[in-house]
Design a protein around this motif. Structure first.
Motif, PDB file in Angstrom:
ATOM      1  N   GLY A 179      41.566 -14.692 -10.850  1.00 40.77           N
ATOM      2  CA  GLY A 179      42.271 -15.047 -12.082  1.00 40.77           C
ATOM      3  C   GLY A 179      41.902 -14.143 -13.238  1.00 40.77           C
ATOM      4  N   PHE A 180      40.578 -13.933 -13.480  1.00 42.16           N
ATOM      5  CA  PHE A 180      40.208 -13.086 -14.622  1.00 42.16           C
ATOM      6  C   PHE A 180      40.524 -11.611 -14.353  1.00 42.16           C
ATOM      7  CE2 PHE A 180      35.843 -13.678 -12.638  1.00 42.16           C
ATOM      8  CZ  PHE A 180      35.608 -12.355 -12.274  1.00 42.16           C
ATOM      9  N   VAL A 181      40.508 -11.206 -13.075  1.00 42.09           N
ATOM     10  CA  VAL A 181      40.898  -9.829 -12.756  1.00 42.09           C
ATOM     11  C   VAL A 181      42.387  -9.633 -13.028  1.00 42.09           C
ATOM     12  CG1 VAL A 181      41.221  -8.163 -10.868  1.00 42.09           C
ATOM     13  CG2 VAL A 181      39.063  -9.415 -11.074  1.00 42.09           C
ATOM     14  N   LEU A 182      43.186 -10.631 -12.678  1.00 45.25           N
ATOM     15  CA  LEU A 182      44.627 -10.558 -12.929  1.00 45.25           C
ATOM     16  C   LEU A 182      44.913 -10.451 -14.424  1.00 45.25           C
ATOM     17  CD1 LEU A 182      47.414 -10.595 -11.596  1.00 45.25           C
ATOM     18  CD2 LEU A 182      47.403 -13.092 -11.815  1.00 45.25           C
ATOM     19  N   VAL A 183      44.153 -11.199 -15.227  1.00 45.14           N
ATOM     20  CA  VAL A 183      44.304 -11.109 -16.688  1.00 45.14           C
ATOM     21  C   VAL A 183      44.049  -9.681 -17.157  1.00 45.14           C
ATOM     22  CG1 VAL A 183      43.411 -11.872 -18.924  1.00 45.14           C
ATOM     23  CG2 VAL A 183      43.679 -13.529 -17.075  1.00 45.14           C
ATOM     24  N   SER A 184      42.980  -9.072 -16.642  1.00 43.49           N
ATOM     25  CA  SER A 184      42.635  -7.705 -17.060  1.00 43.49           C
ATOM     26  C   SER A 184      43.685  -6.696 -16.609  1.00 43.49           C
ATOM     27  CB  SER A 184      41.252  -7.315 -16.522  1.00 43.49           C
ATOM     28  OG  SER A 184      41.272  -7.144 -15.123  1.00 43.49           O
ATOM     29  N   ILE A 185      44.207  -6.850 -15.389  1.00 49.37           N
ATOM     30  CA  ILE A 185      45.209  -5.906 -14.876  1.00 49.37           C
ATOM     31  C   ILE A 185      46.504  -6.012 -15.683  1.00 49.37           C
ATOM     32  CG2 ILE A 185      46.690  -5.365 -12.898  1.00 49.37           C
ATOM     33  CD1 ILE A 185      44.305  -6.113 -11.094  1.00 49.37           C
ATOM     34  N   VAL A 186      46.940  -7.243 -15.952  1.00 50.13           N
ATOM     35  CA  VAL A 186      48.149  -7.442 -16.766  1.00 50.13           C
ATOM     36  C   VAL A 186      47.966  -6.828 -18.146  1.00 50.13           C
ATOM     37  CG1 VAL A 186      49.540  -9.189 -17.947  1.00 50.13           C
ATOM     38  CG2 VAL A 186      48.992  -9.478 -15.533  1.00 50.13           C
ATOM     39  N   ASN A 187      46.787  -6.996 -18.725  1.00 43.51           N
ATOM     40  CA  ASN A 187      46.537  -6.439 -20.058  1.00 43.51           C
ATOM     41  C   ASN A 187      46.388  -4.921 -20.018  1.00 43.51           C
ATOM     42  OD1 ASN A 187      46.699  -8.899 -21.367  1.00 43.51           O
ATOM     43  ND2 ASN A 187      44.528  -9.346 -21.116  1.00 43.51           N
ATOM     44  N   LEU A 188      45.907  -4.409 -18.888  1.00 39.92           N
ATOM     45  CA  LEU A 188      45.849  -2.954 -18.722  1.00 39.92           C
ATOM     46  C   LEU A 188      47.269  -2.383 -18.671  1.00 39.92           C
ATOM     47  CD1 LEU A 188      44.251  -0.353 -18.264  1.00 39.92           C
ATOM     48  CD2 LEU A 188      44.160  -0.918 -15.815  1.00 39.92           C
ATOM     49  N   VAL A 189      48.167  -3.088 -18.003  1.00 40.30           N
ATOM     50  CA  VAL A 189      49.581  -2.688 -17.975  1.00 40.30           C
ATOM     51  C   VAL A 189      50.143  -2.682 -19.398  1.00 40.30           C
ATOM     52  CG1 VAL A 189      51.901  -3.375 -17.239  1.00 40.30           C
ATOM     53  CG2 VAL A 189      50.001  -3.481 -15.615  1.00 40.30           C
ATOM     54  N   TYR A 190      49.784  -3.711 -20.171  1.00 37.33           N
ATOM     55  CA  TYR A 190      50.239  -3.779 -21.567  1.00 37.33           C
ATOM     56  C   TYR A 190      49.706  -2.590 -22.369  1.00 37.33           C
ATOM     57  CZ  TYR A 190      50.937  -5.485 -26.326  1.00 37.33           C
ATOM     58  OH  TYR A 190      51.312  -5.602 -27.653  1.00 37.33           O
ATOM     59  N   ALA A 191      48.450  -2.230 -22.107  1.00 37.26           N
ATOM     60  CA  ALA A 191      47.852  -1.089 -22.814  1.00 37.26           C
ATOM     61  C   ALA A 191      48.590   0.206 -22.469  1.00 37.26           C
ATOM     62  CB  ALA A 191      46.377  -0.972 -22.457  1.00 37.26           C
ATOM     63  N   VAL A 192      48.961   0.357 -21.191  1.00 39.89           N
ATOM     64  CA  VAL A 192      49.706   1.549 -20.771  1.00 39.89           C
ATOM     65  C   VAL A 192      51.078   1.578 -21.437  1.00 39.89           C
ATOM     66  CG1 VAL A 192      50.795   2.698 -18.804  1.00 39.89           C
ATOM     67  CG2 VAL A 192      48.496   1.741 -18.551  1.00 39.89           C
ATOM     68  N   LYS A 193      51.761   0.426 -21.431  1.00 36.62           N
ATOM     69  CA  LYS A 193      53.087   0.338 -22.049  1.00 36.62           C
ATOM     70  C   LYS A 193      53.016   0.565 -23.560  1.00 36.62           C
ATOM     71  CE  LYS A 193      55.532  -2.695 -18.795  1.00 36.62           C
ATOM     72  NZ  LYS A 193      56.757  -1.863 -18.698  1.00 36.62           N
ATOM     73  N   SER A 194      51.883   0.204 -24.149  1.00 37.44           N
ATOM     74  CA  SER A 194      51.711   0.376 -25.594  1.00 37.44           C
ATOM     75  C   SER A 194      51.351   1.815 -25.958  1.00 37.44           C
ATOM     76  CB  SER A 194      50.625  -0.573 -26.116  1.00 37.44           C
ATOM     77  OG  SER A 194      50.975  -1.918 -25.867  1.00 37.44           O
ATOM     78  N   LYS A 195      51.098   2.630 -24.927  1.00 36.67           N
ATOM     79  CA  LYS A 195      50.764   4.048 -25.116  1.00 36.67           C
ATOM     80  C   LYS A 195      49.564   4.229 -26.057  1.00 36.67           C
ATOM     81  CE  LYS A 195      55.515   5.546 -24.237  1.00 36.67           C
ATOM     82  NZ  LYS A 195      56.710   6.250 -24.750  1.00 36.67           N
ATOM     83  N   VAL A 196      48.476   3.509 -25.730  1.00 38.84           N
ATOM     84  CA  VAL A 196      47.259   3.630 -26.528  1.00 38.84           C
ATOM     85  C   VAL A 196      46.724   5.053 -26.408  1.00 38.84           C
ATOM     86  CG1 VAL A 196      46.692   1.191 -26.262  1.00 38.84           C
ATOM     87  CG2 VAL A 196      45.780   2.845 -24.635  1.00 38.84           C
TER      88      VAL A 196
END
Length: 227
Positions: free
Chosen positions: A38-55
């Protein structure tokens, strides 16, 4: 997009904690593994968000996600072989430390909170009479592990003192909760402490990991606001 990922975070964290309660009540490697996933899934989803946000840099979220994945692996390994689990956890803490150094480069003054946490841990390991590690080697391994988790926790606190932002606050809270959960595990595993210590371990550990995983989302949001 931000609203969608905010809802996703809330749902995933709630689901993770629900499974955590089930694991505490019923036990079982399957439930434990599912909770950790569960917590790994949270991190992966947020990593996807970071990529989409073009940090500007993905070093921090990637290092933190690797650390979370290692902790999931350690949770499973711990049930099969305690030593293997402890080693994998230590590797996870090292990746957390690397992630925190991506936030702010290591400086000499960072050693102060690290030294305080390690001194506290070392005194507990060596001076509390109820703790029985079974051998000197196991006690030394405990001290090495204590140094690694103290480095991770101390660095998170130092980062927050240096820059009091949301991301650093989340990292400090998550790391401190993680440290406390390991302290409870120490007394439960090696000190024969009552079951309440196991409960305190679990219900600090999983929220801590969720907080750390959520910090990636906060990091990406902050990067967007800077833009």
């Amino acid at each position: 997009m931000k609203k969608t990922f905010t809802i996703l975070n809330a749902v995933m964290v709630a689901a993770t904690m629900t499974v955590c309660v089930c694991y505490y009540q019923f036990g079982g490697l399957e439930l434990k593994g599912l909770t950790s996933f569960g917590f790994v899934l949270v991190s992966i989803v947020n990593l996807v968000y970071a990529v989409k946000s073009k940090v500007s840099s993905l070093k921090f979220p990637i290092a933190l996600t690797v650390g979370l994945i290692l902790c999931m692996a350690a949770d499973i390994a711990l049930e099969l072989n305690f030593m293997a689990g402890a080693i994998i956890f230590a590797a996870g803490h090292i990746f957390y430390f690397v992630a925190y150094c991506c936030r702010a480069k290591f400086k000499a003054k960072d050693a102060v909170p690290i030294a305080i946490f390690f001194a506290f841990s070392a005194m507990i390991i060596t001076l509390i009479p109820i703790l029985d590690f079974g051998s000197l080697l196991m006690e030394i391994i405990g001290l090495v592990y204590a140094f690694i988790i103290s480095s991770m926790t101390g660095k998170s606190i130092s980062n927050f003192i240096r820059e009091r932002g949301t991301v650093n606050a989340l990292l400090m809270i998550g790391s401190t909760m993680f440290f406390f959960s390991d302290l409870m595990l120490l007394f439960y595993t090696f000190g024969g402490a009552p079951d309440i210590t196991n409960a305190l371990c679990l219900f600090n550990y999983y929220p801590a990991q969720c907080v750390l995983a959520y910090s990636i989302f906060a990091f990406a949001k902050n990067s967007q606001s800077v833009k």
